[in-house]
Write a protein that holds these residues in place. Structure first.
Motif, PDB file in Angstrom:
ATOM      1  N   ASP A 194      -1.783  -0.777 -11.455  1.00 46.69           N
ATOM      2  CA  ASP A 194      -2.510  -0.026 -10.652  1.00 46.69           C
ATOM      3  C   ASP A 194      -1.977   1.257 -10.350  1.00 46.69           C
ATOM      4  OD1 ASP A 194      -3.333   0.526  -6.927  1.00 46.69           O
ATOM      5  OD2 ASP A 194      -4.537   0.898  -8.673  1.00 46.69           O
ATOM      6  N   GLU A 426       4.468  -8.818  -6.540  1.00 51.63           N
ATOM      7  CA  GLU A 426       3.208  -9.618  -6.259  1.00 51.63           C
ATOM      8  C   GLU A 426       3.100 -10.515  -7.395  1.00 51.63           C
ATOM      9  OE1 GLU A 426       1.080  -6.508  -3.057  1.00 51.63           O
ATOM     10  OE2 GLU A 426       0.069  -7.086  -5.220  1.00 51.63           O
ATOM     11  N   TYR A 489      -7.182  -4.226   2.888  1.00 44.75           N
ATOM     12  CA  TYR A 489      -8.022  -5.174   2.317  1.00 44.75           C
ATOM     13  C   TYR A 489      -8.485  -6.595   3.097  1.00 44.75           C
ATOM     14  CZ  TYR A 489      -6.173  -2.861  -1.724  1.00 44.75           C
ATOM     15  OH  TYR A 489      -6.060  -1.598  -2.846  1.00 44.75           O
TER      16      TYR A 489
HETATM   17  C1  GCU Z   1      -0.424  -3.693  -4.392  1.00 50.63           C
HETATM   18  C2  GCU Z   1       0.318  -3.351  -5.407  1.00 50.63           C
HETATM   19  C3  GCU Z   1       0.547  -1.768  -5.731  1.00 50.63           C
HETATM   20  C4  GCU Z   1      -0.936  -1.197  -5.554  1.00 50.63           C
HETATM   21  C5  GCU Z   1      -1.213  -1.551  -4.094  1.00 50.63           C
HETATM   22  C6  GCU Z   1      -2.693  -1.153  -3.685  1.00 50.63           C
HETATM   23  O1  GCU Z   1      -0.024  -4.058  -3.466  1.00 50.63           O
HETATM   24  O2  GCU Z   1       1.551  -3.516  -5.475  1.00 50.63           O
HETATM   25  O3  GCU Z   1       0.833  -1.567  -6.849  1.00 50.63           O
HETATM   26  O4  GCU Z   1      -1.212   0.420  -5.840  1.00 50.63           O
HETATM   27  O5  GCU Z   1      -1.721  -2.884  -3.677  1.00 50.63           O
HETATM   28  O6  GCU Z   1      -3.779  -1.778  -3.722  1.00 50.63           O
HETATM   29  O7  GCU Z   1      -3.064   0.227  -3.515  1.00 50.63           O
END
Ligand code: GCU
Length: 608
Positions: A194, A426, A489
């Motif tokens: 991401d 993660e 989420y």
């Molecule tokens: C995850 C992840 C991040 C990501 C974040 C998101 O947990 O570790 O790298 O950017 O969630 O969804 O914004």
């Protein structure tokens, strides 16, 4: 790297008996030069000619076999009949350091090979060895000087260097680097992340000049569990391996003499009355290491970091990590950060938020970050990009991850600000994954027994709204990191109210990620996604929930500032920006920034 004296290894075992792993993984031979900031260097930053080569035509022939006369030859037609189908000197240029994606519109989404060429003259010096040093290059690099291959490097976030003493000449040197940022399933990171896959010579490039036998690597920190014994080692590189070496800390009248062994290595321990480094008092000392052939200064802070039950102890006292997560995104820019100014701005924003801690996600950031954190007094979490679901059973993937870990620790092990080495983010629970991560921990411990080891893990539910931290990998880390997105989420912010957290480990927990997205300037009621009010309310609810967690030792919400991500296409809201920043991509503070600032201010006051 020499096998440590028995006393050193025994200290290591006693220190880590709580973590059931053996030290079967001794550190590999590596030749990384540390502390280039205090050495004699020649910068190669600036404009480099480039050739964009999506088909790697400069490397492979039509039979997909590596060419003898590829672009690394920087060939020129010798006469009118000669056929040469490329010409660096008539080609366009890019800035180095700098990712290519933000420098040219046509390269915004580009993933592939770009050839870089830098021509330079060089004034040779007697009894001097020369190395070419890269702060980092994303992702896979092949380096050539004057048409000769020096070597390759894999991994986009750690430094590497090659010796060029015998190859460099006075006139018309040409350094050519094939940089390829294509994502691969067996790579580290793997194909989905991401964050933006910025390609190129993303960090500084320089020539490093050193004596024939020089001080290549050293470790000078407080001994594990001590607040007055300095312990460490020095590694010389060169023919004159057996030398007398002194370690000096003039401010506290320390001048200690040692002798290196036949392979240029020496370990040492000595006591000193030092002011301990901390965020409130980031005391740094001029430390000079002198051998008969070389002398090197560094600016080093001394502090101890340990855990006791669910507490993290800094210099023997419990500390709550008032943190924030940061990506290596240049402030107010769609580029990758790479300068001291960028580091000062990002860490300055964190200090403004009353932070004493920053999680550098998800890969080692440029060296200006830990050095600026040393000066500003910010504790750091540094991580390698073992992110989500990499190929746990692939030997090369493991070797690659081990190498990135080794380079990260090698570069930053003398930085007082760095207190946590993170092995992963993660990653899915499973035997192959557990074994992979355990191997990383063993390597980390063999390189540095003084710091805490962690990873950002996930929670499971023992019942509705009953999260528990029980990842089996938790047995092996010193501090548990846990990412959670309750209210973003998972449901809406009010869901936080009914949560009670549990852990099966008597260890400190850092909530290493929580948060939600907001578009700066978009205002609505607290239930409207993407509004500043939703994010503000989410943070208020999160803080209320987190305060109830008895074993909480720190937080690093996701994230300080909006950052670029190819996974975020939502038009007129995201536009390829992950909007979970508390500060926008234009440097504007969102309402939630002040929620965290106030929470940390209160915490700070309770500590005084
Ligand atoms: C995850 C992840 C991040 C990501 C974040 C998101 O947990 O570790 O790298 O950017 O969630 O969804 O914004």
């Amino acid at each position: 790297m020499k096998v440590y004296k028995l006393s050193f290894v025994l200290a290591l075992f006693t220190a880590v008996s709580a973590y059931p792993l053996s030290d079967r993984m001794a550190a590999p031979e590596q030749n990384l030069i540390i502390n280039v900031d205090h050495r004699s260097t020649v910068s190669l930053n600036g404009k480099w000619q480039i050739i964009i080569d999506p088909y790697e035509n400069g490397y492979y022939d039509y039979r997909y076999q590596p060419k003898q006369n590829g672009y690394f030859k920087n060939a020129k037609p010798r006469n009118k009949t000669d056929l040469i189908e490329y010409d660096f000197d008539k080609s366009e240029a890019l800035n180095v350091p700098g990712d290519w994606n933000s420098q040219q519109e046509k390269l915004f989404f580009y993933e592939g090979t770009i050839w870089y060429k830098k021509s330079f003259d060089y004034q040779k010096k007697p009894d001097t060895r020369v190395f070419v040093y890269f702060g980092a290059a994303n992702y896979h690099s092949i380096v050539y000087l004057n048409g000769r291959k020096l070597g390759e490097h894999e991994g986009g976030f750690t430094p590497f260097n090659f010796e060029i003493t015998r190859l460099i000449r006075e006139k018309n040197n040409f350094l050519v680097v094939k940089v390829d940022n294509k994502r691969r399933r067996d790579a580290v990171p793997t194909v989905n992340t991401d964050w933006w896959n910025y390609g190129g010579l993303t960090r500084r490039v320089m020539l490093v000049e050193v004596p024939e036998t020089f001080i290549r690597d050293y470790f000078v920190q407080l001994k594990k569990g001590s607040m007055k014994t300095v312990a460490g080692w020095i590694q010389l590189d060169g023919n004159q391996a057996e030398q007398s070496i002194t370690v000096e800390i003039p401010k506290v009248n320390v001048k200690q003499k040692f002798n290196s062994t036949a392979d240029g290595y020496v370990e040492f321990e000595f006591d000193a009355e030092l002011q301990l480094w901390s965020p409130d008092n980031p005391a740094l000392y001029d430390v000079t290491i002198k051998s008969q052939t070389d002398s090197l200064k560094d600016l080093i802070g001394f502090r101890s970091i340990e855990t006791k039950g669910s507490k993290i102890l800094l210099n023997g006292k419990p500390v709550f990590l008032r943190g924030i997560s940061i990506h290596e995104q240049a402030p107010k820019s769609n580029a990758r950060a790479n300068s001291k100014e960028h580091a000062e701005t990002l860490l300055g924003w964190a200090k403004e938020m009353n932070c004493n801690f920053v999680r550098l996600a998800h890969y080692p950031h440029n060296e200006y970050m830990p050095r600026t954190a040393d000066q500003l007094g910010v504790l750091l979490w540094s991580e390698i990009p073992v992110y989500w679901t990499i190929l746990w059973e692939n030997e090369n993937t493991l070797k690659n991850a081990l190498n990135q870990l080794t380079e990260m620790i090698t570069r930053d092990k003398n930085r007082a600000s760095v207190i946590l080495w993170s092995m992963a983010n993660e990653t899915p629970v499973g035997d192959a994954r557990n074994e992979f991560l355990k191997t990383l921990i063993e390597r980390a411990r063999s390189l540095d027994s003084t710091r805490l080891i962690t990873a950002a893990m996930e929670k499971i539910y023992e019942g509705e709204n009953k999260p528990v931290i029980n990842d089996p990998f938790g047995r092996y880390v010193y501090v548990l990191g846990c990412n959670e997105y309750i209210g973003w989420y998972e449901g809406l912010p009010d869901r936080c109210d009914s949560y009670t957290w549990k852990t099966i480990y008597d260890k400190p927990v850092i909530i290493s990620e929580f948060g939600g997205g907001a578009l700066y300037g978009f205002h609505a009621d607290k239930d409207t996604r993407w509004s500043e009010e939703y994010q503000e309310y989410l943070y208020e609810k999160q803080i209320k929930m987190l305060k109830k967690i008895p074993f909480l030792a720190g937080t690093s919400p996701w994230i300080l500032a909006d950052f670029m991500s190819p996974r975020r296409p939502l038009p007129r809201i995201q536009d390829y920006w992950n909007r979970k920043g508390l500060i926008s991509n234009k440097g504007e503070k969102k309402k939630a920034f002040y929620v965290m600032q106030r929470f940390y201010e209160k915490l700070k006051l309770t500590e005084q």
